[in-house]
Scaffold this motif. Sequence first.
Motif, PDB file in Angstrom:
ATOM      1  N   MET A   1       0.822  -1.203   0.000  1.00 22.35           N
ATOM      2  CA  MET A   1       0.000   0.000   0.000  1.00 22.35           C
ATOM      3  C   MET A   1       0.861   1.259   0.000  1.00 22.35           C
ATOM      4  SD  MET A   1      -3.036   1.204  -0.193  1.00 22.35           S
ATOM      5  CE  MET A   1      -4.046  -0.232   0.177  1.00 22.35           C
ATOM      6  N   GLU A   2       1.966   1.213   0.777  1.00 25.90           N
ATOM      7  CA  GLU A   2       2.843   2.383   0.837  1.00 25.90           C
ATOM      8  C   GLU A   2       3.479   2.669  -0.515  1.00 25.90           C
ATOM      9  OE1 GLU A   2       6.792   3.950   3.294  1.00 25.90           O
ATOM     10  OE2 GLU A   2       5.777   2.087   3.866  1.00 25.90           O
ATOM     11  N   THR A   3       3.841   1.605  -1.246  1.00 23.74           N
ATOM     12  CA  THR A   3       4.435   1.791  -2.569  1.00 23.74           C
ATOM     13  C   THR A   3       3.443   2.427  -3.540  1.00 23.74           C
ATOM     14  OG1 THR A   3       5.865  -0.129  -2.220  1.00 23.74           O
ATOM     15  CG2 THR A   3       5.559   0.618  -4.484  1.00 23.74           C
ATOM     16  N   ILE A   4       2.189   1.956  -3.483  1.00 22.45           N
ATOM     17  CA  ILE A   4       1.161   2.518  -4.357  1.00 22.45           C
ATOM     18  C   ILE A   4       0.941   3.985  -4.025  1.00 22.45           C
ATOM     19  CG2 ILE A   4      -1.267   2.390  -5.007  1.00 22.45           C
ATOM     20  CD1 ILE A   4      -1.132  -0.609  -4.525  1.00 22.45           C
ATOM     21  N   THR A   5       0.872   4.293  -2.739  1.00 26.35           N
ATOM     22  CA  THR A   5       0.700   5.693  -2.334  1.00 26.35           C
ATOM     23  C   THR A   5       1.856   6.550  -2.831  1.00 26.35           C
ATOM     24  OG1 THR A   5      -0.470   4.963  -0.347  1.00 26.35           O
ATOM     25  CG2 THR A   5       0.379   7.224  -0.362  1.00 26.35           C
ATOM     26  N   LEU A   6       3.063   6.029  -2.742  1.00 31.10           N
ATOM     27  CA  LEU A   6       4.239   6.762  -3.195  1.00 31.10           C
ATOM     28  C   LEU A   6       4.162   7.050  -4.693  1.00 31.10           C
ATOM     29  CD1 LEU A   6       7.092   7.876  -2.836  1.00 31.10           C
ATOM     30  CD2 LEU A   6       7.954   5.541  -3.041  1.00 31.10           C
ATOM     31  N   VAL A   7       3.781   6.048  -5.469  1.00 29.26           N
ATOM     32  CA  VAL A   7       3.661   6.234  -6.917  1.00 29.26           C
ATOM     33  C   VAL A   7       2.616   7.293  -7.243  1.00 29.26           C
ATOM     34  CG1 VAL A   7       2.992   5.122  -9.075  1.00 29.26           C
ATOM     35  CG2 VAL A   7       4.460   3.914  -7.460  1.00 29.26           C
ATOM     36  N   LEU A   8       1.479   7.258  -6.550  1.00 25.40           N
ATOM     37  CA  LEU A   8       0.427   8.243  -6.791  1.00 25.40           C
ATOM     38  C   LEU A   8       0.887   9.647  -6.427  1.00 25.40           C
ATOM     39  CD1 LEU A   8      -2.699   6.271  -5.517  1.00 25.40           C
ATOM     40  CD2 LEU A   8      -1.991   6.660  -7.875  1.00 25.40           C
ATOM     41  N   ILE A   9       1.646   9.756  -5.341  1.00 24.04           N
ATOM     42  CA  ILE A   9       2.155  11.072  -4.947  1.00 24.04           C
ATOM     43  C   ILE A   9       3.125  11.607  -6.003  1.00 24.04           C
ATOM     44  CG2 ILE A   9       3.607  12.274  -3.260  1.00 24.04           C
ATOM     45  CD1 ILE A   9       2.363  10.533  -1.100  1.00 24.04           C
ATOM     46  N   LEU A  10       3.981  10.748  -6.529  1.00 18.44           N
ATOM     47  CA  LEU A  10       4.913  11.178  -7.569  1.00 18.44           C
ATOM     48  C   LEU A  10       4.170  11.629  -8.823  1.00 18.44           C
ATOM     49  CD1 LEU A  10       7.684   8.432  -7.264  1.00 18.44           C
ATOM     50  CD2 LEU A  10       7.818  10.809  -6.505  1.00 18.44           C
ATOM     51  N   LEU A  11       3.149  10.870  -9.219  1.00 20.76           N
ATOM     52  CA  LEU A  11       2.365  11.251 -10.391  1.00 20.76           C
ATOM     53  C   LEU A  11       1.642  12.576 -10.159  1.00 20.76           C
ATOM     54  CD1 LEU A  11       0.855   7.789 -11.422  1.00 20.76           C
ATOM     55  CD2 LEU A  11       2.731   9.025 -12.518  1.00 20.76           C
ATOM     56  N   PHE A  12       1.108  12.750  -8.957  1.00 21.01           N
ATOM     57  CA  PHE A  12       0.434  14.010  -8.638  1.00 21.01           C
ATOM     58  C   PHE A  12       1.421  15.174  -8.691  1.00 21.01           C
ATOM     59  CE2 PHE A  12      -1.047  17.156  -5.478  1.00 21.01           C
ATOM     60  CZ  PHE A  12      -2.268  17.483  -6.058  1.00 21.01           C
ATOM     61  N   ALA A  13       2.638  14.956  -8.203  1.00 25.12           N
ATOM     62  CA  ALA A  13       3.657  16.011  -8.251  1.00 25.12           C
ATOM     63  C   ALA A  13       4.014  16.367  -9.688  1.00 25.12           C
ATOM     64  CB  ALA A  13       4.902  15.558  -7.491  1.00 25.12           C
ATOM     65  N   VAL A  14       4.053  15.376 -10.573  1.00 24.90           N
ATOM     66  CA  VAL A  14       4.332  15.639 -11.978  1.00 24.90           C
ATOM     67  C   VAL A  14       3.240  16.518 -12.589  1.00 24.90           C
ATOM     68  CG1 VAL A  14       4.557  14.575 -14.255  1.00 24.90           C
ATOM     69  CG2 VAL A  14       5.701  13.553 -12.300  1.00 24.90           C
ATOM     70  N   VAL A  15       1.983  16.201 -12.273  1.00 22.53           N
ATOM     71  CA  VAL A  15       0.864  16.977 -12.811  1.00 22.53           C
ATOM     72  C   VAL A  15       0.899  18.415 -12.290  1.00 22.53           C
ATOM     73  CG1 VAL A  15      -1.637  17.192 -12.859  1.00 22.53           C
ATOM     74  CG2 VAL A  15      -0.586  14.942 -13.128  1.00 22.53           C
ATOM     75  N   VAL A  16       1.061  18.560 -10.976  1.00 14.96           N
ATOM     76  CA  VAL A  16       1.049  19.899 -10.382  1.00 14.96           C
ATOM     77  C   VAL A  16       2.227  20.727 -10.884  1.00 14.96           C
ATOM     78  CG1 VAL A  16       1.210  21.174  -8.213  1.00 14.96           C
ATOM     79  CG2 VAL A  16      -0.191  19.110  -8.346  1.00 14.96           C
ATOM     80  N   SER A  17       3.393  20.113 -11.016  1.00  9.22           N
ATOM     81  CA  SER A  17       4.558  20.854 -11.502  1.00  9.22           C
ATOM     82  C   SER A  17       4.344  21.350 -12.928  1.00  9.22           C
ATOM     83  CB  SER A  17       5.804  19.977 -11.440  1.00  9.22           C
ATOM     84  OG  SER A  17       5.682  18.855 -12.294  1.00  9.22           O
ATOM     85  N   GLY A  18       3.656  20.551 -13.750  1.00 13.86           N
ATOM     86  CA  GLY A  18       3.354  21.008 -15.104  1.00 13.86           C
ATOM     87  C   GLY A  18       2.430  22.209 -15.117  1.00 13.86           C
ATOM     88  N   VAL A  19       1.442  22.200 -14.228  1.00 17.67           N
ATOM     89  CA  VAL A  19       0.521  23.344 -14.133  1.00 17.67           C
ATOM     90  C   VAL A  19       1.260  24.584 -13.632  1.00 17.67           C
ATOM     91  CG1 VAL A  19      -1.545  24.224 -13.001  1.00 17.67           C
ATOM     92  CG2 VAL A  19      -1.469  21.843 -13.786  1.00 17.67           C
ATOM     93  N   VAL A  20       2.064  24.413 -12.596  1.00 17.99           N
ATOM     94  CA  VAL A  20       2.777  25.548 -12.008  1.00 17.99           C
ATOM     95  C   VAL A  20       3.758  26.151 -13.009  1.00 17.99           C
ATOM     96  CG1 VAL A  20       4.420  26.227 -10.213  1.00 17.99           C
ATOM     97  CG2 VAL A  20       2.507  24.722  -9.654  1.00 17.99           C
ATOM     98  N   SER A  21       4.461  25.306 -13.773  1.00 20.71           N
ATOM     99  CA  SER A  21       5.434  25.829 -14.736  1.00 20.71           C
ATOM    100  C   SER A  21       4.765  26.677 -15.803  1.00 20.71           C
ATOM    101  CB  SER A  21       6.200  24.673 -15.384  1.00 20.71           C
ATOM    102  OG  SER A  21       5.346  23.869 -16.171  1.00 20.71           O
ATOM    103  N   ARG A  22       3.506  26.373 -16.141  1.00 16.41           N
ATOM    104  CA  ARG A  22       2.793  27.199 -17.125  1.00 16.41           C
ATOM    105  C   ARG A  22       2.251  28.483 -16.502  1.00 16.41           C
ATOM    106  NH1 ARG A  22       0.635  22.121 -18.368  1.00 16.41           N
ATOM    107  NH2 ARG A  22      -1.357  22.701 -17.414  1.00 16.41           N
TER     108      ARG A  22
END
Length: 542
Positions: free
Chosen positions: A1-22
């Motif tokens: 479960m912790e690994t899945i949560t970690l992957v989701l957090i990384l994906l969320f960070a990728v999405v948010v960073s793309g929005v912020v950079s624009r």
Amino acid sequence: METITLVLILLFAVVVSGVVSRMLPWAIPRPLVQIAFGAVIGLIANWRVTLDPDIFFLLLLPPLLFLDGWRIPPEGLFRDGKTILELALGLVVFTVVGMGLFIHWMIPAMPLAVAFALAAVVSPTDPIAVSAIARRVPIPSRMMHILEGESLLNDASGLVCLRFAIAAALTGTFSIHDAALSFLWMAFGGIAVGAGLTWAVGRIKAWLSRRLGEDSGSQILISLLIPFGAYLIAEHLHCSGILAAVAAGLTMGFVEGSGKAMAVTRIRRATFWDVIQFTANGIVFVLLGEQLPMILSQASETVRLTGHHGPFWLALYVVAINLGLAGLRFLWVWLSFRLTQFGGGERGAGPNWRIVAAMSFAGVRGAITLAGVLTLPLAMGDGSPFPARELAIFLAMGVIVTSLVVASICLPWLLNGLEMPPEPSRQAEEDAARIRAAQAAITEIEKVQHDLAEGRSDADLYVAAAARIMEAYRQRIENRQGNVEANALGRHSEQVERDLRLAALKAERTQIFRMVRKRELGSDLARKLIREIDLLEARYAG
């Protein structure tokens, strides 16, 4: 479960960073924003990502290298092949030798083999990072093609050099004869595996599609499995999995050149690979940022490895390595351009210094550098820790961040108003291609209309429909023929028509969604209509 949560957090960070950079008003490249988000995650979270080098290498590098090879224009590789080879192969060896000796001289505590390994991982460039930096000041197309070709090949050559350096560090011996033979086997074996597997899969896939029909989902999944299959097979045969992935991508471009895949498959597959590219590169930079707090927390111990006491020595080493890389690259680019007469200078004169400087600053390090340095072994053969591993990782991360920051400042300034050597206009080539395609369409319409209408009582309907379609194609031919002024007027007319069609399609889509909200139209039918409108809009917008 912790690994899945970690992957989701990384994906969320990728999405948010793309929005912020624009959203940022400054031209801050997306990789820097992703590194910052990763650092925030590393500071506030109570867990750390433990990266297994082999798994990290397998999951992220094959699809990225495969996609680079698939999408690079082959004509660009052939046109500037000499320049690309000089940069991708000669510059890598020049950088590994020069920077390896320099790093070992500067940091005697780092063994020579480890210094060569560090030089090998900082030698490849990252075109994705360059594109992100120059998104507001577009890089000239020919320069970008050279950078893409260089990155495509120097990824493989740099990582092959890394493997030799690691082997020398583990065994303590290095034989030029054995290294040369090993390199030839790894290089040609990897290329053969990648090209052969892709060609075989393409033939089998085409045979099945002709007999059983084409399934878009399966076609997309096959394209994803090819780079992993090529990488694993090549590594099992002790060849270069990196070169296998690159060769698979290049071969995929030729295999798909037959155009046998359905249009919907190509559209979905392109979108799917865009997501893979965005996600994989984003995760790499977020992980880089997430690792930074841990690396910085060990800075004092890392400093002691160098024989110094102040942490500012680490910053000094990072700056020195970046200056060394920039100097070697500038010298090699200048010599390469002078030999190939590329760079805007008159024959006999030196290359345009702005072009040389822009190509030098465009040598940004990114995902490949991080992936490579993380593959350094954790321990030697006898179980002792790998010497200076933490120091090498810290310096590689410093090189990545510094090169991104420096390039984001200097590259837009150098590219602003930069004129590349004149190239022949491709407008005539585009006009000729459109005319020949339209003529082929008219010929086929006449044939199909005749076959369908023969012997039918409603033949006039077929004739009228064919006439309307052929008239549109004849209009396209007229817009592309004639003198330059007539061609320009025809293209302007097409642009006006395109703008009107886009406005009409948006109005159609708005009305359909309005009908769905009012329950005047079923969702299934609405989804079909919206997809048709979206495809038409993508056609005209492109």
